[in-house]
Design a protein around this motif. Sequence first.
Motif: not given
Lengths: 155, 306
Positions: B109, B117, B119, B122, B168, B171-172
Amino acid sequence: MSEGTGKVLPNRPGWLASVNPWVLRVVNNPERLAFVLHRLTGLLMALIIMAHIFVTGTPARVGWEAWAEEIAKAQGITVVTLYFFFFAGIAWYHGLNGIRLLLVEFFGTCIGKPEKPKPPYLAPSLKACQRKLLYTVYILWAILWILTGYIVFMG
Amino acid sequence: MTFDPEAATRTPPKKVIFRVKRYNPETGKTWWDEYEVETYRGMTVLDALLKIKEEIDHTIVMRYSCRMGVCGSCGMIINGMPRLACQTQVAEVATEANPVITIEPLKNHPVLRDLVTDFTAFFEKHRSVKPYTIRKDKEELETGDMEYLMSPEEHKELYEYTLCIACGLCYSACPVAASDERFLGPQALTYVWRYVSDPRDEAWQERLEAVDVEGGPFSCHYAASCSAVCPKMVDPGAAIQRLRSALIKYRLGLYKKKKVAKKATRPAEQVKPKKPLPPEAQPVPGANIEAMEREPPTIPVEQLIA
């Protein structure tokens, strides 16, 4: 959202970092190590196959007699034997883990069934039989590599 | 993410050093700052960061809201692992032998400032998979006065996916998202499977066709880090494998949705007749429960005083 706040720092570590097991230290995640090893062995196999194609094309350039002489010379060289040994290790791992990935990714098996969260809150797929398959892959890999080493060095 | 009750009740080291990765968007500079914080039992990493902000360095920036693992705002990388700061006890990650906690912004991100971060991308991916129920009869959905029927077994199939708070972390942690911007990511793909497997949704064909693109489930390599870091036990890794398997079957003409939920009819038809209570469950021998339900018994004041 990011307007007016100056420069935004792109924070995507990239392909090389994604195979670096020290960038993220996720606990209880041997699948990540399997992924990293699968990528590295795949890359190495691709490089070795290219080198192999180049080497096996040698007779076309130097002739069959010269090729046979070179092969005869290479028979007892430790580096060549070591190369075979390491190539076998790479190929065994990639092949065995590939079977596991086929089962998990393409057939959707060995990933458990969805369940309601309860302590210790471990995702069902992390305790499903894919984990046992993964450990089986490591054990089989070790056994087959040792056997190959025995054939290469002693045979 | 596994919950370790022993670690959660442990007393943390008296003083813990927090190494925080900082970023200033005005100068474009990135650096590390160290803060020594006095801890207490039950202190979370978010508590410690707020203490740093209040008492040591007012310029440190982080995002948080609910402080109880519901909003998913305080995701950050704590000692190399994506975690929710409000759900991570200092005692879990710092020991007497190594009283240092490293905190970085979530990877994959873009960083706006310090630990905050962006988003936007995302949530765009989340929005692109249409995370809502789609019915063929739109009027029925809009004007409906009754729910769609679903069995407990069907509910169990998708319940864990509905717990996603879009924090998230998955995703990270994803190594594919680390190198491929087009990858929809574990969160969005889990939502696709959540609606494909939902008997109330009728757009499963459109959903499967929409994700059969570059960056769809075929980009996943099953590193399973998403499932390992998920604070809500959503298991995105398994959802993506199920989605991929369904997609293969669909392309081979073998995938059929089990059942499409029908709308419930009049409530009177659903209400089951009450069973009479067994004699042992009667509160007072000989008491008329039905009569008591209609009109609760009134106890005289004198009786209460006595």
